[in-house]
Design an enzyme around this catalytic site. Structure first.
Site, PDB file in Angstrom:
ATOM      1  CG  ASP A   1      27.747  26.920  82.055  1.00  0.00           C
ATOM      2  OD1 ASP A   1      27.765  25.742  81.637  1.00  0.00           O
ATOM      3  OD2 ASP A   1      27.802  27.888  81.306  1.00  0.00           O
TER       4      ASP A   1
ATOM      5  CG  ASN B   1      25.264  37.180  75.242  1.00  0.00           C
ATOM      6  OD1 ASN B   1      26.142  36.316  75.184  1.00  0.00           O
ATOM      7  ND2 ASN B   1      24.405  37.250  76.240  1.00  0.00           N
TER       8      ASN B   1
ATOM      9  CG  HIS C   1      27.264  33.851  77.153  1.00  0.00           C
ATOM     10  ND1 HIS C   1      25.926  33.677  77.430  1.00  0.00           N
ATOM     11  CD2 HIS C   1      27.605  32.764  76.400  1.00  0.00           C
ATOM     12  CE1 HIS C   1      25.510  32.565  76.883  1.00  0.00           C
ATOM     13  NE2 HIS C   1      26.502  31.990  76.252  1.00  0.00           N
TER      14      HIS C   1
ATOM     15  CD  GLU D   1      24.219  35.739  79.891  1.00  0.00           C
ATOM     16  OE1 GLU D   1      24.965  35.870  78.902  1.00  0.00           O
ATOM     17  OE2 GLU D   1      23.140  35.119  79.850  1.00  0.00           O
TER      18      GLU D   1
HETATM   19  P1  PGA Z   1      26.172  26.979  71.598  1.00  0.00           P
HETATM   20  O1  PGA Z   1      26.372  27.835  72.922  1.00  0.00           O
HETATM   21  O2  PGA Z   1      27.379  26.109  71.494  1.00  0.00           O
HETATM   22  O3  PGA Z   1      24.915  26.184  71.848  1.00  0.00           O
HETATM   23  O4  PGA Z   1      26.067  27.932  70.473  1.00  0.00           O
HETATM   24  C1  PGA Z   1      27.580  28.457  73.155  1.00  0.00           C
HETATM   25  C2  PGA Z   1      27.506  29.257  74.435  1.00  0.00           C
HETATM   26  O5  PGA Z   1      26.432  29.792  74.756  1.00  0.00           O
HETATM   27  O6  PGA Z   1      28.532  29.373  75.120  1.00  0.00           O
END
Ligand code: PGA
Length: 268
Positions: free
Chosen positions: A67, A137, A139, A144
């Site tokens: 992304d 969450n 994702h 999302e």
């Molecule tokens: P993080 O993010 O590694 O900073 O916890 C993971 C994600 O949002 O996919």
């Protein structure tokens, strides 16, 4: 889904780096799917270490990131291009012309850019190994909750939870983007292997939903239940809500024996 529980984040990074090294050393034109966020940083440190020790070369590797923020300049320190340069690309021998992110610059059409990204992945022969983190969450990438399980690379509006979780990375007066381009869930599921890393208690609920379901767009990571080769690397905190932890530990021991007896079979 193969769930492996480790003592700590460092062990996860070392194991993930072994997976990447195996692919890169085995395939003549490997295609890696890469992720940003806090979790993969220690993996990238391990890869840089291996590169500097002469254990692997990225010279034939093509990469596709999950992304990127919409309309962000690559020189902006918040861009995921900047993150990748800082954490990996600037420290290894990868050809930056073969490193791709789903960008959509000012004046470009996100729908066209999404299709173009899908084409580029297909032209490269598809992704061999996709690195993933997981949001609190559930994702994956910026897919999302309630993202279509059939989604492809597209523009996505971030949830308030994701914005809150990532706000730690932005200064108080700094603009935090609310729109991003992301590979879709179907794009991720097309990868030959998927390696998801999760650490810390705040991921435990999402990990449980991913591993034990139900399969639901409410937890996009649960879509990995449909993947033939999904490997999940967890520390004890991230695994803490899983009910069958003893089984995963036991199965992992058996897998080590099975691999010793029958050989490691990674169909890249
Ligand atoms: P993080 O993010 O590694 O900073 O916890 C993971 C994600 O949002 O996919």
């Amino acid at each position: 889904m193969q769930v492996i529980i480790f003592d700590d984040a460092q062990q996860i990074a070392e194991s993930a780096a072994e997976w990447v090294a195996e692919l890169i050393n085995k395939k003549s034109n490997p295609v890696l799917g890469l992720a940003t966020g806090s979790t993969p940083i220690s993996l990238y440190q391990e890869l840089v270490k291996k590169y500097k020790a002469g254990e692997l070369s990225f010279s034939n590797t093509t990469s596709f990131n999950l992304d990127e923020y919409l309309g962000i300049n690559e020189k902006n320190e918040q861009s995921y291009r900047h993150f990748m340069n800082e954490n990996l690309f600037d420290h290894v021998d990868i050809n930056k012309y073969k490193t791709f992110l789903p960008t959509c610059n000012q004046g470009e059409n996100p729908r066209e850019q999404g299709l173009d990204y899908e084409d580029k992945i297909a032209q490269a022969g598809g992704i061999d190994l996709q690195i993933l983190g997981i949001g609190a969450n559930g994702h994956i990438g910026f897919n999302e909750p309630t993202s279509s399980l059939a989604s492809r690379t597209r523009i996505k509006t971030l949830t308030q939870q994701t914005l809150d979780d990532n706000s730690r990375l932005f200064a108080a007066d700094e603009f935090q983007p609310t729109l991003a381009m992301t590979m879709g869930i179907a794009t991720i599921l097309d990868a030959r292997y998927v390696l998801l890393m999760a650490t810390g208690k705040n991921k435990a609920k999402a990990v449980k939903a991913m591993v034990t379901g139900p399969l639901s767009a409410v937890c996009p990571a649960s879509s990995l239940q449909l993947h033939e080769n999904a490997i999940v690397l967890l520390d004890k905190e991230a695994a803490s809500e899983l009910e069958d932890q003893d089984y995963y530990v036991w199965a992992d021991k058996q897998n080590v024996k099975i691999n010793q007896e029958f050989g490691l079979y990674h169909n890249y």
